[in-house]
Design an enzyme around this catalytic site. Structure first.
Site, PDB file in Angstrom:
ATOM      1  N   ASP A   1      43.113  88.268  48.223  1.00 31.86           N
ATOM      2  CA  ASP A   1      42.576  87.712  49.473  1.00 31.86           C
ATOM      3  C   ASP A   1      41.895  86.360  49.279  1.00 31.86           C
ATOM      4  OD1 ASP A   1      43.426  90.106  50.652  1.00 31.86           O
ATOM      5  OD2 ASP A   1      41.548  91.075  50.101  1.00 31.86           O
TER       6      ASP A   1
ATOM      7  N   LYS B   1      45.928  82.957  49.645  1.00 32.53           N
ATOM      8  CA  LYS B   1      47.251  82.571  49.133  1.00 32.53           C
ATOM      9  C   LYS B   1      48.207  82.256  50.278  1.00 32.53           C
ATOM     10  CE  LYS B   1      47.462  86.533  46.955  1.00 32.53           C
ATOM     11  NZ  LYS B   1      46.082  87.042  47.122  1.00 32.53           N
TER      12      LYS B   1
ATOM     13  N   GLY C   1      48.221  91.453  52.192  1.00 28.70           N
ATOM     14  CA  GLY C   1      47.896  91.090  53.572  1.00 28.70           C
ATOM     15  C   GLY C   1      47.513  89.630  53.575  1.00 28.70           C
ATOM     16  N   HIS C   2      48.362  88.801  54.181  1.00 25.79           N
ATOM     17  CA  HIS C   2      48.098  87.367  54.216  1.00 25.79           C
ATOM     18  C   HIS C   2      47.898  86.936  55.660  1.00 25.79           C
ATOM     19  CE1 HIS C   2      49.474  87.521  50.135  1.00 25.79           C
ATOM     20  NE2 HIS C   2      50.715  87.792  50.473  1.00 25.79           N
TER      21      HIS C   2
ATOM     22  N   GLN D   1      48.632  90.141  45.630  1.00 27.98           N
ATOM     23  CA  GLN D   1      47.479  90.614  44.844  1.00 27.98           C
ATOM     24  C   GLN D   1      46.947  89.469  43.974  1.00 27.98           C
ATOM     25  OE1 GLN D   1      50.473  92.828  44.898  1.00 27.98           O
ATOM     26  NE2 GLN D   1      49.520  93.229  46.857  1.00 27.98           N
TER      27      GLN D   1
ATOM     28  N   VAL E   1      38.476  74.200  53.817  1.00 29.82           N
ATOM     29  CA  VAL E   1      37.221  74.030  54.562  1.00 29.82           C
ATOM     30  C   VAL E   1      37.256  74.747  55.910  1.00 29.82           C
ATOM     31  CG1 VAL E   1      36.515  71.885  53.413  1.00 29.82           C
ATOM     32  CG2 VAL E   1      38.043  71.758  55.398  1.00 29.82           C
TER      33      VAL E   1
HETATM   34  P1  GDP Z   1      45.634  86.251  50.800  1.00 29.10           P
HETATM   35  O1  GDP Z   1      45.858  87.711  50.706  1.00 29.10           O
HETATM   36  O2  GDP Z   1      45.296  85.626  49.487  1.00 29.10           O
HETATM   37  O3  GDP Z   1      46.763  85.529  51.488  1.00 29.10           O
HETATM   38  O4  GDP Z   1      44.325  86.042  51.698  1.00 29.10           O
HETATM   39  P2  GDP Z   1      43.945  86.809  53.080  1.00 29.10           P
HETATM   40  O5  GDP Z   1      44.769  86.218  54.161  1.00 29.10           O
HETATM   41  O6  GDP Z   1      43.974  88.271  52.890  1.00 29.10           O
HETATM   42  O7  GDP Z   1      42.413  86.405  53.229  1.00 29.10           O
HETATM   43  C1  GDP Z   1      42.007  85.088  53.285  1.00 29.10           C
HETATM   44  C2  GDP Z   1      41.320  84.850  54.642  1.00 29.10           C
HETATM   45  O8  GDP Z   1      40.589  83.646  54.574  1.00 29.10           O
HETATM   46  C3  GDP Z   1      42.266  84.685  55.813  1.00 29.10           C
HETATM   47  O9  GDP Z   1      41.685  85.279  56.936  1.00 29.10           O
HETATM   48  C4  GDP Z   1      42.391  83.180  55.978  1.00 29.10           C
HETATM   49  O10 GDP Z   1      42.669  82.786  57.321  1.00 29.10           O
HETATM   50  C5  GDP Z   1      41.013  82.737  55.582  1.00 29.10           C
HETATM   51  N1  GDP Z   1      40.927  81.418  54.949  1.00 29.10           N
HETATM   52  C6  GDP Z   1      41.788  80.849  54.050  1.00 29.10           C
HETATM   53  N2  GDP Z   1      41.302  79.660  53.634  1.00 29.10           N
HETATM   54  C7  GDP Z   1      40.121  79.478  54.246  1.00 29.10           C
HETATM   55  C8  GDP Z   1      39.106  78.467  54.194  1.00 29.10           C
HETATM   56  O11 GDP Z   1      39.208  77.476  53.477  1.00 29.10           O
HETATM   57  N3  GDP Z   1      37.986  78.646  54.996  1.00 29.10           N
HETATM   58  C9  GDP Z   1      37.841  79.735  55.797  1.00 29.10           C
HETATM   59  N4  GDP Z   1      36.736  79.854  56.515  1.00 29.10           N
HETATM   60  N5  GDP Z   1      38.769  80.706  55.865  1.00 29.10           N
HETATM   61  C10 GDP Z   1      39.878  80.585  55.095  1.00 29.10           C
HETATM   62  P1  IMO Z   2      46.657  90.359  48.768  1.00 23.02           P
HETATM   63  O1  IMO Z   2      48.067  89.966  48.414  1.00 23.02           O
HETATM   64  C1  IMO Z   2      43.138  92.767  47.805  1.00 23.02           C
HETATM   65  C2  IMO Z   2      43.869  96.632  45.837  1.00 23.02           C
HETATM   66  C3  IMO Z   2      43.560  97.879  46.627  1.00 23.02           C
HETATM   67  C4  IMO Z   2      43.182  98.818  45.488  1.00 23.02           C
HETATM   68  C5  IMO Z   2      44.134  98.425  44.368  1.00 23.02           C
HETATM   69  C6  IMO Z   2      45.376  99.275  44.256  1.00 23.02           C
HETATM   70  O2  IMO Z   2      46.379  90.397  50.224  1.00 23.02           O
HETATM   71  O3  IMO Z   2      45.668  89.563  47.982  1.00 23.02           O
HETATM   72  P2  IMO Z   2      47.586  99.523  45.708  1.00 23.02           P
HETATM   73  O4  IMO Z   2      47.784  99.953  47.132  1.00 23.02           O
HETATM   74  O5  IMO Z   2      48.136  98.167  45.399  1.00 23.02           O
HETATM   75  O6  IMO Z   2      48.054 100.552  44.728  1.00 23.02           O
HETATM   76  O7  IMO Z   2      45.982  99.455  45.531  1.00 23.02           O
HETATM   77  O8  IMO Z   2      44.513  97.077  44.659  1.00 23.02           O
HETATM   78  N1  IMO Z   2      44.792  95.690  46.507  1.00 23.02           N
HETATM   79  C7  IMO Z   2      44.410  94.533  47.066  1.00 23.02           C
HETATM   80  N2  IMO Z   2      43.185  93.987  47.225  1.00 23.02           N
HETATM   81  N3  IMO Z   2      44.235  92.091  48.213  1.00 23.02           N
HETATM   82  C8  IMO Z   2      45.479  92.600  48.048  1.00 23.02           C
HETATM   83  O9  IMO Z   2      46.593  91.905  48.308  1.00 23.02           O
HETATM   84  C9  IMO Z   2      45.605  93.900  47.479  1.00 23.02           C
HETATM   85  N4  IMO Z   2      46.656  94.703  47.185  1.00 23.02           N
HETATM   86  C10 IMO Z   2      46.138  95.767  46.587  1.00 23.02           C
HETATM   87  O10 IMO Z   2      42.487  97.689  47.511  1.00 23.02           O
HETATM   88  O11 IMO Z   2      41.874  98.541  45.044  1.00 23.02           O
HETATM   89 MG    MG Z   3      45.113  89.475  51.511  1.00 29.05          MG
END
Ligand code: GDP
Ligand code: IMO
Ligand code: MG
Length: 428
Positions: A13, A16, A40-41, A223, A413
């Site tokens: 999270d 990416k 989850g992106h 991940q 930002v």
């Molecule tokens: P991922 O799994 O690595 O793709 O990340 P997620 O989407 O799960 O979580 C990142 C969250 O941060 C999302 O809700 C993005 O919209 C948000 N985000 C990404 N870059 C920035 C940033 O520079 N600032 C803020 N405030 N939010 C951001």
């Molecule tokens: P993104 O791509 C954050 C965590 C789960 C759990 C462990 C194992 O959005 O960054 P699993 O279902 O993969 O066997 O769970 O890994 N986990 C993540 N945490 N971001 C993710 O993906 C994750 N995918 C799995 O919470 O601790």
């Molecule tokens: Mg994510």
């Protein structure tokens, strides 16, 4: 710079999805090489917000060819739900390519994921419950079902029979669950076969041919480093190779073709699920980061655990992945904090330890050694050049750069597509 790997440097999270989307119009292919719909992106484009799980984030850019490569585990119901939802919002999803060698997540994997977690009780990992671990376990155990099996019903039936012989014993005798029939599983899988067929390809060949032709390919990791099955905080990890090495085995593109490795890293740290997390905060600062950073999971909606930036983890990620450039995200979330702590090393049993400890037991009771950096109060969400950031924000970034092992080439930002400060070109 034709082949670029993008991975998470912490526990997931990091942003990416946003970073991939940022590069979108400069790439020809975007490849998901590990994981499944545990990812989850969230990508924010103008006033539209997209949550992607199984599809690579590059799908949101017109003209990019999205690829689900061999290292991914696919839940077909989720795949088609996600494709339909994006189509309904006007996204062209017709170019998707799916590897014939990718493994499938079936109903028994989802069931086993949930019951084994329940059985672990206090020792549970806190998985996403999507069947990821059991599907990869079958792959390694050589009883998995692959995409190509859908097109030979005899083989499919034999393989499902083989897998269920053992699983039904486990479900019934250990977990007291009802047995699953071969017909149920085969029947469900076959409902997707016709629709999937035109997308199935030798994705390794296609990607290598594209690279030969000078196309730009981005490998988007799901991940992150600390969740990697080999290099993460085992057993509190996911079941795939989320580090840059996984991009090679997970796609059939050789490691010597990769030109650049982008590590996405937050200006602080978060984690979902169980496992060690030295800089975790249990006070009002933890709440501050959760609320201001909107740290709730994109996949399961769970509240993310939060803590300060951990430089030993950044250095570790830099080394394990060969990171050439960091994208530092969510700097805006730190605005308003008077003095920002950064973990520069750990104290373990009275001794200072500068790198990730060898033993997981040590990591479990590592306490952070903090250095404090002066904060800033100006709103930085509209800033687009490094020079325009407040001096203390610049110094914070430069301090992280000096202690993290690679340069900080871009700085997030804000959540929006354009809310980014680029210091060094990530593609050229
Ligand atoms: P991922 O799994 O690595 O793709 O990340 P997620 O989407 O799960 O979580 C990142 C969250 O941060 C999302 O809700 C993005 O919209 C948000 N985000 C990404 N870059 C920035 C940033 O520079 N600032 C803020 N405030 N939010 C951001
Ligand atoms: P993104 O791509 C954050 C965590 C789960 C759990 C462990 C194992 O959005 O960054 P699993 O279902 O993969 O066997 O769970 O890994 N986990 C993540 N945490 N971001 C993710 O993906 C994750 N995918 C799995 O919470 O601790
Ligand atoms: Mg994510």
């Amino acid at each position: 710079m034709p082949a670029i790997v993008l991975i998470g440097a912490q526990w997931g999270d990091e942003g990416k999805g946003k970073a991939t989307d940022l590069l979108g119009d400069r790439i020809d292919y975007v490849v998901k090489f590990n994981g499944g719909n545990n990812a989850g992106h969230t990508v924010v484009v103008g006033s539209e917000k997209y949550a992607l799980h199984l599809l690579p984030s590059g799908i949101l850019t017109d003209g990019v060819i999205p690829v689900i490569a061999n290292g991914v585990v696919i839940d077909l119901a989720v795949l088609f739900e996600e494709l339909d939802a994006l189509s309904a919002r006007g996204v062209d999803v017709s170019r998707l390519r799916v590897s014939a060698n990718a493994h499938l997540i079936t109903s028994y994997h989802r069931t086993l994921d949930k019951v084994t977690e329940r059985f672990l009780g206090k020792r549970q990992i806190g998985t996403t419950g999507r069947g990821i671990g059991p599907a990869y376990a079958d792959k390694i155990n050589r009883v998995g079902i692959r995409v190509q099996d859908l097109f030979d019903e005899n083989i499919l039936r034999q393989k499902v029979e083989g897998a269920l012989d053992q699983k039904n014993q486990i479900l019934a005798k250990i977990y007291n669950r009802r047995a699953i029939t071969v017909d149920e599983v085969v029947g469900e899988l076959l409902t997707y076969a016709e629709r999937l067929k035109p997308m199935v390809a030798d994705t390794s060949l296609e990607l290598n041919t594209a690279l030969d032709a000078g196309k730009t390919v981005l490998f988007e990791g799901g991940q992150a480093t600390m969740l990697d099955v080999d290099h993460g905080t085992y057993p509190f990890v996911t079941s795939s190779s989320a580090t840059s090495g996984g991009a090679a085995t997970g796609s059939g593109v050789a490691p010597n073709r990769f030109d650049r490795v982008i590590g996405v890293i937050k200006a602080y740290t978060t984690r979902v699920g169980a496992g060690p997390f030295p800089t975790e905060l249990f006070d009002e600062w933890g709440e501050f980061l959760t609320e201001k950073g909107a740290e709730f999971g994109t996949t399961t909606g769970r509240k993310r655990r939060t803590g300060w930036y951990d430089a030993p983890i950044a250095r570790y990620a830099s080394r394990i992945n060969g990171i050439t450039d960091f994208v530092l995200t969510k700097l805006d979330v730190l605005t308003g904090i008077e003095s920002i702590p950064v973990c520069v090393a750990y104290e373990i049993d009275g001794a200072r330890v500068d790198e990730m400890p060898v033993s997981q037991t040590d990591f479990h009771h590592a306490t952070p050694i903090y250095e404090n950096f002066p904060g800033w109060t100006e709103d930085i969400t509209g800033v687009r050049t490094f020079e325009d950031l407040p001096k203390n924000a610049r110094d914070y970034v430069l301090a992280l750069e000096a202690m993290s092992g690679s340069r900080m080439s871009a700085i997030g930002v804000g959540p929006g597509r354009d809310a980014i400060v680029v210091r060094h070109d990530l593609v050229g």
